[in-house]
Design an enzyme around this catalytic site. Sequence first.
Site, PDB file in Angstrom:
ATOM      1  N   CYS A   1       7.844 -31.194  -0.832  1.00 10.76           N
ATOM      2  CA  CYS A   1       7.237 -30.230  -1.770  1.00 10.76           C
ATOM      3  C   CYS A   1       8.109 -28.964  -1.819  1.00 10.76           C
ATOM      4  CB  CYS A   1       5.831 -29.897  -1.282  1.00 10.76           C
ATOM      5  SG  CYS A   1       5.066 -28.520  -2.128  1.00 10.76           S
TER       6      CYS A   1
ATOM      7  N   CYS B   1      -1.692 -30.458  -5.059  1.00 15.16           N
ATOM      8  CA  CYS B   1      -0.826 -29.346  -4.697  1.00 15.16           C
ATOM      9  C   CYS B   1      -0.462 -28.544  -5.952  1.00 15.16           C
ATOM     10  CB  CYS B   1       0.445 -29.875  -4.031  1.00 15.16           C
ATOM     11  SG  CYS B   1       1.628 -28.560  -3.683  1.00 15.16           S
TER      12      CYS B   1
ATOM     13  N   GLU C   1      -9.725  21.719   6.182  1.00 16.19           N
ATOM     14  CA  GLU C   1     -10.925  21.632   5.339  1.00 16.19           C
ATOM     15  C   GLU C   1     -11.031  20.218   4.784  1.00 16.19           C
ATOM     16  OE1 GLU C   1      -9.029  24.600   3.038  1.00 16.19           O
ATOM     17  OE2 GLU C   1      -8.898  23.347   1.252  1.00 16.19           O
TER      18      GLU C   1
ATOM     19  N   TYR D   1     -10.726  25.150  -3.782  1.00 12.29           N
ATOM     20  CA  TYR D   1      -9.974  25.165  -2.525  1.00 12.29           C
ATOM     21  C   TYR D   1      -8.571  25.773  -2.642  1.00 12.29           C
ATOM     22  CZ  TYR D   1      -8.839  20.639  -4.693  1.00 12.29           C
ATOM     23  OH  TYR D   1      -8.496  19.656  -5.573  1.00 12.29           O
TER      24      TYR D   1
ATOM     25  N   CYS E   1      -0.871 -30.035   1.593  1.00 10.38           N
ATOM     26  CA  CYS E   1      -0.041 -30.896   0.771  1.00 10.38           C
ATOM     27  C   CYS E   1       0.774 -31.749   1.752  1.00 10.38           C
ATOM     28  CB  CYS E   1       0.888 -30.041  -0.098  1.00 10.38           C
ATOM     29  SG  CYS E   1       2.189 -31.020  -0.854  1.00 10.38           S
TER      30      CYS E   1
ATOM     31  N   ASP F   1     -13.281  13.869  -2.210  1.00 10.96           N
ATOM     32  CA  ASP F   1     -12.898  12.670  -2.953  1.00 10.96           C
ATOM     33  C   ASP F   1     -13.585  12.680  -4.315  1.00 10.96           C
ATOM     34  OD1 ASP F   1     -11.696  10.317  -3.506  1.00 10.96           O
ATOM     35  OD2 ASP F   1     -12.935   9.092  -2.194  1.00 10.96           O
TER      36      ASP F   1
ATOM     37  N   CYS G   1       3.638 -29.320  -6.289  1.00  5.60           N
ATOM     38  CA  CYS G   1       4.222 -30.642  -6.538  1.00  5.60           C
ATOM     39  C   CYS G   1       3.190 -31.671  -6.997  1.00  5.60           C
ATOM     40  CB  CYS G   1       4.956 -31.136  -5.305  1.00  5.60           C
ATOM     41  SG  CYS G   1       3.832 -31.548  -3.946  1.00  5.60           S
TER      42      CYS G   1
ATOM     43  N   LYS H   1      -5.413  11.422   6.179  1.00  7.42           N
ATOM     44  CA  LYS H   1      -6.286  10.424   5.547  1.00  7.42           C
ATOM     45  C   LYS H   1      -7.121   9.688   6.591  1.00  7.42           C
ATOM     46  CE  LYS H   1      -5.894   9.381   1.555  1.00  7.42           C
ATOM     47  NZ  LYS H   1      -4.973   9.119   0.485  1.00  7.42           N
TER      48      LYS H   1
ATOM     49  N   LYS I   1     -11.009  16.933   2.511  1.00  5.77           N
ATOM     50  CA  LYS I   1     -10.308  16.477   1.319  1.00  5.77           C
ATOM     51  C   LYS I   1     -11.375  15.816   0.470  1.00  5.77           C
ATOM     52  CE  LYS I   1      -6.277  13.965  -0.320  1.00  5.77           C
ATOM     53  NZ  LYS I   1      -6.946  13.311  -1.436  1.00  5.77           N
TER      54      LYS I   1
HETATM   55  S1  IVH Z   1      -4.971  21.481  -1.968  1.00  6.17           S
HETATM   56  C1  IVH Z   1      -1.240  22.904  -4.276  1.00  6.17           C
HETATM   57  N1  IVH Z   1      -7.299  21.026  -0.882  1.00  6.17           N
HETATM   58  O1  IVH Z   1      -6.360  15.969  -3.232  1.00  6.17           O
HETATM   59  C2  IVH Z   1      -2.655  22.633  -3.892  1.00  6.17           C
HETATM   60  N2  IVH Z   1      -6.500  19.459  -2.478  1.00  6.17           N
HETATM   61  O2  IVH Z   1      -4.151  14.047  -2.963  1.00  6.17           O
HETATM   62  C3  IVH Z   1      -2.838  21.212  -3.454  1.00  6.17           C
HETATM   63  N3  IVH Z   1      -8.043  17.604  -2.903  1.00  6.17           N
HETATM   64  O3  IVH Z   1      -4.558  16.906  -6.067  1.00  6.17           O
HETATM   65  C4  IVH Z   1      -4.218  20.804  -3.359  1.00  6.17           C
HETATM   66  N4  IVH Z   1      -9.616  18.250  -1.520  1.00  6.17           N
HETATM   67  O4  IVH Z   1      -7.170  16.991  -6.194  1.00  6.17           O
HETATM   68  C5  IVH Z   1      -6.386  20.586  -1.751  1.00  6.17           C
HETATM   69  N5  IVH Z   1      -9.350  20.783   0.162  1.00  6.17           N
HETATM   70  C6  IVH Z   1      -8.439  20.346  -0.701  1.00  6.17           C
HETATM   71  C7  IVH Z   1      -8.614  19.152  -1.457  1.00  6.17           C
HETATM   72  C8  IVH Z   1      -7.621  18.747  -2.331  1.00  6.17           C
HETATM   73  C9  IVH Z   1      -9.257  17.328  -2.413  1.00  6.17           C
HETATM   74  C10 IVH Z   1      -7.346  16.735  -3.875  1.00  6.17           C
HETATM   75  C11 IVH Z   1      -6.636  17.459  -4.981  1.00  6.17           C
HETATM   76  C12 IVH Z   1      -5.194  17.026  -4.850  1.00  6.17           C
HETATM   77  C13 IVH Z   1      -5.336  15.754  -4.141  1.00  6.17           C
HETATM   78  C14 IVH Z   1      -4.075  15.334  -3.418  1.00  6.17           C
END
Ligand code: IVH
Length: 629
Positions: free
Chosen positions: A388, A365, A61, A174, A383, A65, A368, A271, A63
């Site tokens: 130096c 420089c 799923e 999540y 330089c 931000d 020196c 990432k 992540k």
């Molecule tokens: S699971 C124990 N799922 O990413 C549960 N985290 O870098 C761990 N985050 O602290 C978190 N999307 O704030 C989970 N789909 C997702 C997420 C997610 C963003 C964040 C969350 C976590 C951080 C870790």
Amino acid sequence: LKTADSPSERVAIGLSNEFPSVAHIAPMLSLGNSYNAEDLKSFDEKIKKLVERDSIEYTVEPKFDGTGISLVYLQNQLDRAVTRGDGAVGEQITNNAKTLKSIPLSADFSSKNIDAIEIRGEVLIRKSTFEAMNKRREAAGEKTFANARNTAAGAMRQKDPSEVAKRGLEAFVYYVGHAVDTAGDSQLIGEIPTHHKSLELLYEMGFKAPMQEITKCSDIEAVIKCVEDWESKREDYPYEIDGMVVKVNELALQEQLGATSHHPRWAIAFKFKAKETTTRLLDIEYQVGRTGAITPVAKLEPAALAGVTVSSISIHNEEYIQEKDIRIGDTVVIERAGDVIPQIVRVVEAARTGKEQVVAFPKNCPDCSTELTRPEGEAAWRCPNRACPSQIVECMIHFVSRDALDIEGLGKSQVQRFYELGHLKGIADIFALPFEELEQLEGLGKRSVSKLKKAIEASKTKGLEKLLYGLGIRHVGKGTAKIFSKQVDDLRDLASWDKEQMEALEDVGPIVAQSILDWFSDPLSQQLLADLAAAGVNLKGTKSSSGAEETTGIFSGTTWLFTGTLENMGRKEAGALVETLGGKLLSGVSSKLNYLVAGAKAGSKLTKAQKIDSVEILTEEAFLAMLPS
Ligand code: IVH
């Protein structure tokens, strides 16, 4: 406690808005990171080993931000909302959370036999909402926000909930951390067997769970395909995401795997390669290289970029600063594509306040104080003082480095330290170090000094090629060092060569020849060679008696591809150069490719190359360093 769904109605629920600190029910952990398929495979291997299974089902799923949040519902009512804080203790921002439509004030958990539940999620702002908000602020003459994440985090900590309501925040959920019935027995695992099911439950209850986004994957190969698909289309997704989160789907397995003090073992973040971010340029420092070249380095407010924190970036030379109109105090956009060194892409002119300082490149420089010089046609100020201190230290660091004499135990910091203590005043002193005195130094001791002694002794016979490279003569890279090392019986013989003789060698041009000539005609160099010889360093070469030269260039047997925009030459030109040096050009990325040189704005070829372990990715700078001239 039911109210109409308008934010103002919701705000009316809470009155006071202090943010008391509260401990989380269980710590809010981070996630481990992965950056490529290999990382994911080893994550999978580790898990399979730990739980003794042949295959694991995962979910993937986004992540999100944004800013993390923990929600606790007691007897169906939202009881508290807490920021992540330091993971152990957060701030209670319940009244602010109540202004978010996507956070239900109550939900029918009791129908699932759940009396108390903790849910975790992320508060964020839709990209389009963020942009519209900034446009509105700009039109109203207000300061615009730098990025959506900080805006969301800042908004959640506003004192006035009605202000929070105006920011258009949304909360994705999540994770269910804790769910118990009235007797205090966990409803997880038994009633809710998988992560996927737990999100479904939340979705049914009116939460914004990423059901459209989540994918079940039967093995790690499917996970890899999924995260790569998402990476290629991340721009189309309406929210900022910086990667994907891979989770073991079965909650019983999650429990079995547990967590380290830092992150759960059953999940990992994949990432994405960060495109770019903005930060502030705080100052410019000037570094003196071993050849005297002055490199301006931008000191930045630390910013996260592609999984690393960037706090300083080379800004090359004076012209570069002028071209980009970089000023101290500027907000700058920085970028890092894959393994390529971070760069300043541009200055955000709209963010200027008028207090920014135009850069005055130093005339002297920084070390020196010798007046700097800049020969016609060259980019760098230099330089010219070979005495130096910075140059001397940098020369020594280069001399002992891996590709030169490779003296282990004498790294950057030791060279610096020994120089400051007066034990090293130049390269030759490396062979006259007072070992007994060194043994008295903190952190050194008999054992490491004896190791150092051995490494120094071994370096004396590393051969001419390494030695010549180690001398750090301008334009003499590893390739050139190799060529010349084959030509002489003794390094000192080069002192009697003339320019024509040098240029007659394959792959040696006038610039290299002149540089070598200059170096050998300098009395300081002659002294150094005499000192090295006296110290027992082998200056003898391996010139073959037949005098046979290699007919091919330094790149023979290697394959090359250039991508992106190069700064110093065109791609065609670079390709021609490689071919002259014996290398072969390829038109596409495959396992047959040895080197990919990635310039600015490198795209799919770079991404592809990053997935093939055997391809070495070079920056333009690294490529130039490999060239003989
Ligand atoms: S699971 C124990 N799922 O990413 C549960 N985290 O870098 C761990 N985050 O602290 C978190 N999307 O704030 C989970 N789909 C997702 C997420 C997610 C963003 C964040 C969350 C976590 C951080 C870790």
